[in-house]
Design a protein around this motif. Structure first.
Motif, PDB file in Angstrom:
ATOM      1  N   TRP A  99       7.755   1.069  11.771  1.00  0.00           N
ATOM      2  CA  TRP A  99       7.196   1.756  10.607  1.00  0.00           C
ATOM      3  C   TRP A  99       7.429   3.263  10.704  1.00  0.00           C
ATOM      4  O   TRP A  99       7.685   3.930   9.706  1.00  0.00           O
ATOM      5  CB  TRP A  99       5.703   1.452  10.513  1.00  0.00           C
ATOM      6  CG  TRP A  99       5.018   2.088   9.353  1.00  0.00           C
ATOM      7  CD1 TRP A  99       5.224   1.828   8.027  1.00  0.00           C
ATOM      8  CD2 TRP A  99       4.011   3.102   9.407  1.00  0.00           C
ATOM      9  NE1 TRP A  99       4.402   2.618   7.252  1.00  0.00           N
ATOM     10  CE2 TRP A  99       3.648   3.407   8.068  1.00  0.00           C
ATOM     11  CE3 TRP A  99       3.366   3.774  10.445  1.00  0.00           C
ATOM     12  CZ2 TRP A  99       2.670   4.359   7.759  1.00  0.00           C
ATOM     13  CZ3 TRP A  99       2.393   4.715  10.138  1.00  0.00           C
ATOM     14  CH2 TRP A  99       2.062   4.997   8.810  1.00  0.00           C
ATOM     15  N   SER A 102       1.315  -0.085   8.019  1.00  0.00           N
ATOM     16  CA  SER A 102       2.568  -0.612   7.450  1.00  0.00           C
ATOM     17  C   SER A 102       2.290  -1.711   6.428  1.00  0.00           C
ATOM     18  O   SER A 102       2.998  -1.837   5.427  1.00  0.00           O
ATOM     19  CB  SER A 102       3.469  -1.145   8.567  1.00  0.00           C
ATOM     20  OG  SER A 102       2.936  -2.335   9.139  1.00  0.00           O
ATOM     21  N   LEU A 138      10.740  -7.134   1.831  1.00  0.00           N
ATOM     22  CA  LEU A 138      10.973  -6.018   0.908  1.00  0.00           C
ATOM     23  C   LEU A 138      12.464  -5.825   0.652  1.00  0.00           C
ATOM     24  O   LEU A 138      12.880  -5.585  -0.488  1.00  0.00           O
ATOM     25  CB  LEU A 138      10.366  -4.732   1.482  1.00  0.00           C
ATOM     26  CG  LEU A 138       8.836  -4.607   1.426  1.00  0.00           C
ATOM     27  CD1 LEU A 138       8.378  -3.414   2.249  1.00  0.00           C
ATOM     28  CD2 LEU A 138       8.346  -4.473  -0.022  1.00  0.00           C
ATOM     29  N   ALA A 144       1.375  -9.303   3.590  1.00  0.00           N
ATOM     30  CA  ALA A 144       0.597  -8.083   3.837  1.00  0.00           C
ATOM     31  C   ALA A 144      -0.901  -8.389   3.850  1.00  0.00           C
ATOM     32  O   ALA A 144      -1.651  -7.880   4.710  1.00  0.00           O
ATOM     33  CB  ALA A 144       0.908  -7.030   2.775  1.00  0.00           C
ATOM     34  N   VAL A 190       5.913 -10.748   0.087  1.00  0.00           N
ATOM     35  CA  VAL A 190       5.470  -9.553   0.813  1.00  0.00           C
ATOM     36  C   VAL A 190       3.974  -9.330   0.600  1.00  0.00           C
ATOM     37  O   VAL A 190       3.237  -9.019   1.547  1.00  0.00           O
ATOM     38  CB  VAL A 190       6.271  -8.312   0.355  1.00  0.00           C
ATOM     39  CG1 VAL A 190       5.645  -7.040   0.919  1.00  0.00           C
ATOM     40  CG2 VAL A 190       7.727  -8.438   0.800  1.00  0.00           C
ATOM     41  N   ALA A 249       3.420  -1.652   2.608  1.00  0.00           N
ATOM     42  CA  ALA A 249       4.201  -2.756   2.040  1.00  0.00           C
ATOM     43  C   ALA A 249       3.589  -3.238   0.731  1.00  0.00           C
ATOM     44  O   ALA A 249       4.310  -3.549  -0.227  1.00  0.00           O
ATOM     45  CB  ALA A 249       4.281  -3.905   3.048  1.00  0.00           C
ATOM     46  N   LEU A 296       7.357  -8.453   6.802  1.00  0.00           N
ATOM     47  CA  LEU A 296       7.168  -7.519   5.695  1.00  0.00           C
ATOM     48  C   LEU A 296       8.452  -6.799   5.309  1.00  0.00           C
ATOM     49  O   LEU A 296       8.851  -6.786   4.141  1.00  0.00           O
ATOM     50  CB  LEU A 296       6.076  -6.498   6.052  1.00  0.00           C
ATOM     51  CG  LEU A 296       4.656  -7.047   6.174  1.00  0.00           C
ATOM     52  CD1 LEU A 296       3.709  -5.958   6.653  1.00  0.00           C
ATOM     53  CD2 LEU A 296       4.187  -7.606   4.836  1.00  0.00           C
ATOM     54  N   LEU A 297       9.101  -6.159   6.270  1.00  0.00           N
ATOM     55  CA  LEU A 297      10.299  -5.377   5.962  1.00  0.00           C
ATOM     56  C   LEU A 297      11.439  -6.257   5.451  1.00  0.00           C
ATOM     57  O   LEU A 297      12.052  -5.934   4.420  1.00  0.00           O
ATOM     58  CB  LEU A 297      10.731  -4.568   7.185  1.00  0.00           C
ATOM     59  CG  LEU A 297      11.971  -3.700   6.994  1.00  0.00           C
ATOM     60  CD1 LEU A 297      11.766  -2.704   5.850  1.00  0.00           C
ATOM     61  CD2 LEU A 297      12.312  -2.957   8.290  1.00  0.00           C
TER      62      LEU A 297
END
Length: 833
Positions: free
Chosen positions: A427, A487, A456, A468, A464, A491, A452-453
């Protein structure tokens, strides 16, 4: 001085005086606690005696004069004729043969033995003489035989709440503070008068007069009263008679009697001081060395009695001394207990006191514990990093984007800690900067955090949001998870759910605040400010970021200082501030190799763009693009560098390049609603089909939750409608844009709306010379707002609006409100055309 709740006592003394004047010798005893008003009562009674024509003889007992034989007798006979014959009794009786005699003795408990015997002898001889002996004595003390033989006993108790109310009315003309005054003073007249004095002096109540009155009470008796009060003040909640006796070197019986005196004086209730101002006055009056010695001795006594470590440590910290090896162990144990119950600042103070007294392995352990706790609770007191454990070193390295992060992460043996730190590093610095394989996720929230990343980047915003919220539900706030939770909040905002991000951030900020964790609080407040900015709450975002920034010293923020600074710069840009304070703050060089640095560069580039430094803006936007693409995190929600560059190209007349960049952003899988809204807005400016695209952009901004973006798009849509010759529709859109802008708290944007709309755009030279204030009022009135709505939006009174309108009508040559749209339209000239 008015007597309150003492009239019955005065009447009793007056009746006794009448009896003695009639030829029946009398003895009256006035008793009561410390400072209960006994002396004041005697003063009033003595005045009555003098008015009656009786002979008044007075004496006052003094603790310092007990060793002087017949000291009080000497005071009494000084008022008699100096015939030099006989004892006290003989001389009083000779005087009584001529007129009644009244002897008034204050504080009889302090009289020397010979004087007490002389008064007892007098009592034996004046049964049929017009002689009255009145004396005061403290409870629970007694003058022995003299007291027992009193004909009348008058006891003065503390003032009731009604009595306090009467006194306050007499002194201040107001009794609204009665309950509080009675609670603090316990009805002690001296303390009540002191509170009145503090109030009259405009001081905080209780104030200096109250403190002085407390000390006056304690110094009226022998030293052991003050000693017991000091012991009680030091021991705070520990008030057992045995403990106080051991600390003062007195017997339990003496302590019990002394605490009884303090209770009768209204200073104690239930064995504890009635108000914090009392022990504060006691301790503040002690010399520093004496206070330190007493606190240390109290700590030793409590330690011998196996008291809780935190109770003992509190005394050691107050003393500023360790006291030996036992003290080090107590301080370390207390620090652990304090940390467990979120009393972090006290834990830091314990370990700071213990550390210099440690060596070897104990020093390393203590230093590591101090570093961990200071990081969370007292970041201004960060210790030497050479004496910390691996996990603490990782935490410091993360926030400062140190090159040692990968090596340190590889040394973390706790799998869950390693996962948390690795996610936090991603993050802060980005996934490719970490270069350390994540540990295998164990808990569900760990799986969700890791997803999460990637979610996205694939544009799977619904997934997401679910991931989250799993993180936010399942991950507890702690030293190893604060960045992970941050983070997850980010998100949510990037997945076009800033409303949910705002809710969860509020919950976490409240928890961090309740636990006193300064570091967590600052981080979460900074994230909250970014979320507010994302929702278009510009002024709120700036205020939140400022609060977060000032919560930590600059050296504690490390590269994360870019988080609140980016929000401040972006907010200043939206507010039309030409020189943002955020750009005057120094940031670490390493920040530009982090995701935090991308936020900062983007905010700075936008500010440069708004202030016509186009080349500098382009350089910052390009730097954002290079970092994001190099690290595989090309997220427009994080930094829409393509549309930022496109805006710069539009300003430079390169519309084709601008359109290409905006279209490229819109085609990214990771382009969410907010990013798409930005792309559509730039395309609307760069291409011919601007009206439809700008309207669609405004709708997307609204759907994404960004009210500021919607206001900007609506303002530009109003301008486009004016260009097409649709003034009525332009006015309606401009009014909506104005409402949105005012909700965001952005006055500069309101001006922008007023200048760009066809109805409200007017050159100052051709509009009758309206002032800025008149221009705003005229424009809002032309948009159809009522006077009250205008006053609310511009934060002025309705009367001021009416005055402005009168001047506007005169300058523009119109007679009523409905003429404004046509008059202003006649003067319109779209800005920048």
């Amino acid at each position: 001085m008015a007597l309150v709740e003492r009239r019955a006592a005065l009447a009793a003394l007056t009746a006794t005086l009448a009896e003695s004047t009639a030829g029946a010798g009398r003895v009256a005893a006035v008793t009561g606690g410390l400072a209960s008003g006994k002396s004041s009562l005697l003063d009033v009674f003595a005045g009555q005696v003098a008015d009656s024509g009786a002979l008044l003889l007075t004496a006052t007992g003094s603790r310092g004069e007990r060793a002087i034989p017949l000291g009080a007798v000497g005071q009494l006979v000084s008022g008699l004729a100096d015939d030099g014959v006989g004892t006290l009794a003989d001389r009083v009786l000779r005087a009584a043969a001529e007129r009644p005699v009244v002897l008034v003795v204050d504080d009889v408990q302090h009289l020397d033995g010979a004087s007490l015997r002389a008064l007892a002898g007098l009592r034996d001889r004046f049964a049929d003489a017009p002689v009255l002996l009145v004396f005061t004595e403290w409870e629970p003390l007694s003058a022995g035989d003299l007291t027992m033989r009193a004909d009348r006993r008058v006891r003065l108790g503390p003032l009731s709440e009604a009595g306090v109310a009467e006194l306050l009315c007499a002194e201040l003309g107001d009794d609204r503070a009665t309950a509080a005054c009675h609670r603090v003073s316990g009805g002690n007249p001296l303390l009540v008068h002191a509170l009145v004095a503090d109030h009259r002096a405009g001081r905080a109540v209780p104030g200096n007069s109250f403190r002085q009155a407390v000390l006056a009470c304690l110094h009226r008796w022998e030293p052991r009263l003050l000693e017991v009060a000091q012991a009680l003040a030091v021991l705070s909640g520990q008030t057992s008679p045995g403990l106080v006796a051991e600390l003062t070197g007195s017997s339990r019986a003496v302590v019990a009697r002394t605490t009884g005196i303090l209770a009768a004086a209204g200073l104690l209730v239930g064995g504890r001081f009635r108000h914090d101002a009392v022990p504060a006055a006691v301790l503040d009056s002690m010399p520093a060395d004496d206070s330190a010695r007493l606190h240390l001795r109290a700590a030793e006594v409590l330690h011998r009695r196996r008291a809780a470590p935190m109770d003992v440590a509190r005394l050691l910290v107050a003393a500023g001394q360790v006291g030996g090896a036992w003290g080090v162990a107590v301080l370390c144990a207390a620090a652990a207990d304090a940390t467990a119950c979120d009393k972090g600042e006290f834990a830091v103070r314990c370990l700071e006191l213990a550390l210099p007294a440690t060596t070897g392995r104990m020093r390393s352990t203590t230093a590591a514990a101090l570093a961990r706790i200071a990081w969370r609770y007292a970041p201004a007191e960060l210790p030497c990093l050479s004496e910390v454990d691996t996990e603490t070193a990782v935490r410091y390295a993360l926030w400062h984007a140190s090159d040692t992060v990968p090596d340190l992460l590889a040394q973390v043996t706790d799998p869950r800690a390693a996962t948390g730190f690795t996610l936090g590093d991603e993050w802060i610095r980005g996934p490719r900067a970490t270069r350390v394989a994540r540990g295998t996720p164990v808990a569900l929230w760990e799986h969700s955090a890791a997803a999460l990343l990637p979610g996205l980047l694939r544009g799977e915003n619904d997934e997401v949001v679910r991931d989250a919220e799993r993180v936010l539900h399942g991950c507890l706030l702690g030293d190893q998870t604060a960045e992970v939770l941050a983070s997850a909040l980010t998100a949510l905002a990037y997945a076009d759910r800033p409303d949910r991000a705002e809710y969860w951030c509020g919950e976490l900020v409240a928890e961090a605040g309740k636990r006193g964790a300064t570091m967590w609080l600052a981080l979460l407040e900074a994230v909250g400010a970014e979320i507010s900015l994302r929702r278009g709450a510009i002024r709120t975002a700036r205020e939140q970021a400022e609060v977060a920034l000032r919560r930590l010293p600059a050296r504690s923020w490390g590269v994360l200082v870019a988080l609140p600074l980016s929000t401040i710069v972006s907010a200043d840009t939206a507010l039309g501030v030409a020189d943002s304070a955020g750009l005057r703050e120094v940031v670490p060089d390493t920040v530009f190799d982090t995701v935090m640095g991308v936020r900062y560069l983007r905010a700075r580039g936008q500010h440069y763009l708004a202030t016509d430094r186009l080349l500098a803006a382009v350089a910052d936007f390009q730097a954002c693009g290079r970092f994001l693409t190099r690290n595989g995190i090309d997220l427009p929600a994080l930094a829409p560098w393509r549309t930022d560059l496109a805006e710069a190209h539009v300003r430079m007349g390169r519309r084709r390049i601008a359109a290409h960049l905006a279209q490229a952003q819109a085609e990214l899988p990771s382009c969410g609603r907010l990013s798409r809204a930005r792309s559509l807005r730039v395309l609307a400016v760069a291409e011919e089909r601007g009206l439809a695209l700008m309207q669609q952009s405004a709708e997307e901004f609204r759907a994404s939750g960004d009210r500021f973006g919607a206001a900007v798009a609506l303002a530009e849509l109003s301008g486009l409608l004016a260009e097409r010759g649709e003034p009525a529709r332009s006015r309606r859109v401009a009014k909506t844009a104005t409402d949105e802008a005012l909700e965001c708290g952005v006055d500069d944007l309101v001006d922008r709306v007023l200048r760009q709309g066809a109805v409200t755009t007017l050159e100052r030279e051709t509009s009758g010379g309206l002032s800025d204030a008149e221009h705003r009022v005229a424009s809002l009135a032309a948009l159809g707002h009522t006077n009250r709505e205008i006053s609310t939006k511009l934060y002025i009174t309705v009367s001021t609006v009416e005055q402005h309108l009168t001047k506007i009508y005169r300058k523009l040559g119109v007679s009523r409100r409905s003429d404004l749209p046509s008059v202003l339209t006649g003067h319109s000239d779209r800005a920048g055309a």
